[in-house]
Each structure stands twice: as C-alpha cells, then as structure tokens.
Design a protein around this motif. Structure first.
Motif, PDB file in Angstrom:
ATOM      1  N   ALA A   1       0.848  -1.193   0.000  1.00 33.06           N
ATOM      2  CA  ALA A   1       0.000   0.000   0.000  1.00 33.06           C
ATOM      3  C   ALA A   1       0.877   1.234   0.000  1.00 33.06           C
ATOM      4  CB  ALA A   1      -0.929   0.006   1.205  1.00 33.06           C
ATOM      5  N   ILE A   2       0.311   2.328  -0.497  1.00 33.89           N
ATOM      6  CA  ILE A   2       1.060   3.582  -0.585  1.00 33.89           C
ATOM      7  C   ILE A   2       0.150   4.737  -0.222  1.00 33.89           C
ATOM      8  CG2 ILE A   2       0.581   3.841  -3.075  1.00 33.89           C
ATOM      9  CD1 ILE A   2       3.505   4.937  -3.301  1.00 33.89           C
ATOM     10  N   HIS A   3       0.700   5.669   0.525  1.00 24.85           N
ATOM     11  CA  HIS A   3      -0.030   6.857   0.949  1.00 24.85           C
ATOM     12  C   HIS A   3      -0.368   7.739  -0.257  1.00 24.85           C
ATOM     13  CE1 HIS A   3      -0.483  10.833   2.966  1.00 24.85           C
ATOM     14  NE2 HIS A   3      -0.983  10.087   3.939  1.00 24.85           N
ATOM     15  N   ARG A   4      -1.331   8.635  -0.062  1.00 22.70           N
ATOM     16  CA  ARG A   4      -1.759   9.528  -1.135  1.00 22.70           C
ATOM     17  C   ARG A   4      -0.589  10.288  -1.749  1.00 22.70           C
ATOM     18  NH1 ARG A   4      -6.481  12.555   2.087  1.00 22.70           N
ATOM     19  NH2 ARG A   4      -5.120  11.972   3.801  1.00 22.70           N
ATOM     20  N   SER A   5       0.329  10.748  -0.901  1.00 20.19           N
ATOM     21  CA  SER A   5       1.452  11.544  -1.375  1.00 20.19           C
ATOM     22  C   SER A   5       2.603  10.691  -1.880  1.00 20.19           C
ATOM     23  CB  SER A   5       1.967  12.441  -0.252  1.00 20.19           C
ATOM     24  OG  SER A   5       2.455  11.641   0.814  1.00 20.19           O
ATOM     25  N   GLY A   6       2.560   9.407  -1.563  1.00 19.87           N
ATOM     26  CA  GLY A   6       3.631   8.504  -1.966  1.00 19.87           C
ATOM     27  C   GLY A   6       4.787   8.423  -0.994  1.00 19.87           C
ATOM     28  N   ASP A   7       4.692   9.112   0.126  1.00 20.70           N
ATOM     29  CA  ASP A   7       5.830   9.165   1.051  1.00 20.70           C
ATOM     30  C   ASP A   7       5.772   8.125   2.154  1.00 20.70           C
ATOM     31  OD1 ASP A   7       4.788  12.070   3.034  1.00 20.70           O
ATOM     32  OD2 ASP A   7       3.797  10.202   2.531  1.00 20.70           O
ATOM     33  N   MET A   8       4.783   7.250   2.109  1.00 21.97           N
ATOM     34  CA  MET A   8       4.713   6.169   3.082  1.00 21.97           C
ATOM     35  C   MET A   8       4.218   4.911   2.360  1.00 21.97           C
ATOM     36  SD  MET A   8       2.419   5.922   6.563  1.00 21.97           S
ATOM     37  CE  MET A   8       2.993   7.539   7.062  1.00 21.97           C
ATOM     38  N   THR A   9       4.872   3.799   2.654  1.00 21.65           N
ATOM     39  CA  THR A   9       4.481   2.528   2.038  1.00 21.65           C
ATOM     40  C   THR A   9       4.446   1.427   3.084  1.00 21.65           C
ATOM     41  OG1 THR A   9       6.778   2.065   1.443  1.00 21.65           O
ATOM     42  CG2 THR A   9       5.415   3.090  -0.243  1.00 21.65           C
ATOM     43  N   TYR A  10       3.600   0.432   2.844  1.00 19.64           N
ATOM     44  CA  TYR A  10       3.522  -0.763   3.677  1.00 19.64           C
ATOM     45  C   TYR A  10       3.680  -1.981   2.750  1.00 19.64           C
ATOM     46  CZ  TYR A  10       1.129   2.010   7.359  1.00 19.64           C
ATOM     47  OH  TYR A  10       0.778   2.923   8.324  1.00 19.64           O
ATOM     48  N   TYR A  11       4.255  -3.051   3.302  1.00 21.81           N
ATOM     49  CA  TYR A  11       4.410  -4.287   2.540  1.00 21.81           C
ATOM     50  C   TYR A  11       4.069  -5.491   3.414  1.00 21.81           C
ATOM     51  CZ  TYR A  11       6.991  -1.494  -0.853  1.00 21.81           C
ATOM     52  OH  TYR A  11       7.350  -0.552  -1.782  1.00 21.81           O
ATOM     53  N   ALA A  12       3.521  -6.502   2.781  1.00 19.89           N
ATOM     54  CA  ALA A  12       3.389  -7.784   3.455  1.00 19.89           C
ATOM     55  C   ALA A  12       4.787  -8.372   3.653  1.00 19.89           C
ATOM     56  CB  ALA A  12       2.538  -8.738   2.625  1.00 19.89           C
ATOM     57  N   ASP A  13       4.968  -9.111   4.725  1.00 25.74           N
ATOM     58  CA  ASP A  13       6.280  -9.695   5.010  1.00 25.74           C
ATOM     59  C   ASP A  13       6.738 -10.597   3.872  1.00 25.74           C
ATOM     60  OD1 ASP A  13       5.777 -10.099   8.611  1.00 25.74           O
ATOM     61  OD2 ASP A  13       6.451  -8.387   7.413  1.00 25.74           O
ATOM     62  N   SER A  14       5.802 -11.254   3.222  1.00 25.53           N
ATOM     63  CA  SER A  14       6.155 -12.215   2.182  1.00 25.53           C
ATOM     64  C   SER A  14       6.743 -11.577   0.938  1.00 25.53           C
ATOM     65  CB  SER A  14       4.915 -13.030   1.795  1.00 25.53           C
ATOM     66  OG  SER A  14       3.884 -12.173   1.316  1.00 25.53           O
ATOM     67  N   VAL A  15       6.558 -10.273   0.762  1.00 31.14           N
ATOM     68  CA  VAL A  15       7.059  -9.609  -0.443  1.00 31.14           C
ATOM     69  C   VAL A  15       8.090  -8.522  -0.125  1.00 31.14           C
ATOM     70  CG1 VAL A  15       4.848 -10.036  -1.569  1.00 31.14           C
ATOM     71  CG2 VAL A  15       5.307  -7.775  -0.594  1.00 31.14           C
ATOM     72  N   LYS A  16       8.304  -8.257   1.141  1.00 38.26           N
ATOM     73  CA  LYS A  16       9.221  -7.191   1.536  1.00 38.26           C
ATOM     74  C   LYS A  16      10.613  -7.470   0.985  1.00 38.26           C
ATOM     75  CE  LYS A  16       7.931  -5.707   5.463  1.00 38.26           C
ATOM     76  NZ  LYS A  16       7.691  -5.557   6.911  1.00 38.26           N
ATOM     77  N   GLY A  17      11.212  -6.448   0.380  1.00 36.54           N
ATOM     78  CA  GLY A  17      12.535  -6.592  -0.209  1.00 36.54           C
ATOM     79  C   GLY A  17      12.518  -7.068  -1.646  1.00 36.54           C
ATOM     80  N   ARG A  18      11.366  -7.553  -2.127  1.00 38.28           N
ATOM     81  CA  ARG A  18      11.260  -8.033  -3.507  1.00 38.28           C
ATOM     82  C   ARG A  18      10.315  -7.166  -4.342  1.00 38.28           C
ATOM     83  NH1 ARG A  18       9.000 -12.820  -4.545  1.00 38.28           N
ATOM     84  NH2 ARG A  18       7.645 -12.797  -2.696  1.00 38.28           N
ATOM     85  N   PHE A  19       9.266  -6.648  -3.720  1.00 36.47           N
ATOM     86  CA  PHE A  19       8.266  -5.843  -4.421  1.00 36.47           C
ATOM     87  C   PHE A  19       8.407  -4.378  -4.004  1.00 36.47           C
ATOM     88  CE2 PHE A  19       4.719  -9.277  -5.039  1.00 36.47           C
ATOM     89  CZ  PHE A  19       5.667 -10.137  -5.598  1.00 36.47           C
ATOM     90  N   THR A  20       8.094  -3.484  -4.942  1.00 40.30           N
ATOM     91  CA  THR A  20       8.089  -2.057  -4.658  1.00 40.30           C
ATOM     92  C   THR A  20       6.834  -1.423  -5.226  1.00 40.30           C
ATOM     93  OG1 THR A  20      10.510  -1.986  -4.769  1.00 40.30           O
ATOM     94  CG2 THR A  20       9.334   0.110  -4.911  1.00 40.30           C
ATOM     95  N   ILE A  21       6.108  -0.729  -4.366  1.00 40.24           N
ATOM     96  CA  ILE A  21       4.928   0.009  -4.813  1.00 40.24           C
ATOM     97  C   ILE A  21       5.318   1.470  -5.013  1.00 40.24           C
ATOM     98  CG2 ILE A  21       4.113   0.458  -2.444  1.00 40.24           C
ATOM     99  CD1 ILE A  21       1.232   0.199  -3.530  1.00 40.24           C
ATOM    100  N   SER A  22       4.793   2.082  -6.055  1.00 43.79           N
ATOM    101  CA  SER A  22       5.048   3.491  -6.316  1.00 43.79           C
ATOM    102  C   SER A  22       3.836   4.069  -7.025  1.00 43.79           C
ATOM    103  CB  SER A  22       6.311   3.667  -7.160  1.00 43.79           C
ATOM    104  OG  SER A  22       6.152   3.037  -8.426  1.00 43.79           O
ATOM    105  N   ARG A  23       3.812   5.379  -7.120  1.00 43.48           N
ATOM    106  CA  ARG A  23       2.690   6.022  -7.810  1.00 43.48           C
ATOM    107  C   ARG A  23       3.175   7.271  -8.522  1.00 43.48           C
ATOM    108  NH1 ARG A  23      -1.694   7.161  -3.522  1.00 43.48           N
ATOM    109  NH2 ARG A  23      -2.723   8.239  -5.254  1.00 43.48           N
ATOM    110  N   ASP A  24       2.471   7.610  -9.574  1.00 38.81           N
ATOM    111  CA  ASP A  24       2.710   8.847 -10.311  1.00 38.81           C
ATOM    112  C   ASP A  24       1.378   9.573 -10.368  1.00 38.81           C
ATOM    113  OD1 ASP A  24       3.175  10.876 -12.115  1.00 38.81           O
ATOM    114  OD2 ASP A  24       4.426   9.645 -13.422  1.00 38.81           O
TER     115      ASP A  24
END
Length: 123
Positions: free
Chosen positions: A50-73
């Motif tokens: 998940a990613i905050h409206r501004s993009g400055d905060m993200t959360y990840y499930a433990d199973s994907v942490k370090g492998r997946f990256t969420i971003s927004r434009d």
C-alpha cells in the motif's frame, strides 16, 4: 467514483520480474491511498502493498518485503507494483484498490477495486 484498470500481468519464470500498473480515472487520484492485493485459487484475498496519497509512506506484506516495490505517479493517475525475484507462490490474480481515507493493510478499508490481472510464476 474511481475506476481502476490493472495491466502488466503474465507468465514469468521463477526469479524473473514483472511490473504491474493500475490506471485510475474519475475523482482526483491524489486523494486516494492505493493498495495491491492478490488472491490465489482457493485462498483469501491478501494484502501485498500500500502507498499513501502523497507517496511518502508505504507498507508491505512480510512475504514480499525486499522483492516488491509500490510506487505512484499522481500526474499519470497510475500506481505501480514492481515485482522482482518472483516465486511460484506469488502466482495469483493481483488487484489494485483505492482507499479514500488513509493508507491501510485491511481489505475492508478499500472502497474501489479493479478487475484484476493474472500473474503466473513457473518453477
């Protein structure tokens, strides 16, 4: 109302990468926190990132942490999920979702959902 359309899914070998995109239309995209969830056959839909409206905060499930990256434009009304080092257990239908309140890992917090895109990782 927000309409969400995912793309970028497909078949990839274990260890490979995919980038999912979710294009939003409707009300101001920047007002929404965004999330990615996935659902494998016979399993519950689970939180991925998940990613905050501004993009400055993200959360990840433990199973994907370090492998997946969420971003927004926010200029393109699009949220992305970069998936690296994919594993067969990552195979699922991936859904993006919009939350008008705040960043969250809870499925129930999201108001709008896309139709999903299939990701299949072969071993």
């Amino acid at each position: 109302q927000v309409q969400l359309v995912e793309s970028g899914g497909g078949l990839v070998q274990a260890g490979g990468s995919l980038r999912l995109s979710c294009a939003a239309s409707g009300r101001a995209f920047s007002n929404y926190a965004m999330g990615w969830f996935r659902q494998a056959p016979g399993k519950e839909r689970e939180f991925v990132a998940a990613i905050h409206r501004s993009g400055d905060m993200t959360y990840y499930a433990d199973s994907v942490k370090g492998r997946f990256t969420i971003s927004r434009d926010n200029t393109k009304n699009t949220v992305y999920l970069q998936m690296n080092s994919l594993k067969p257990e990552d195979s699922a239908v991936y859904y993006c979702a919009a939350n008008q309140w705040t960043i969250s890992t809870r499925r129930a917090a999201y108001d709008y959902w896309g139709q999903g895109t299939q990701v299949t990782v072969s071993s």
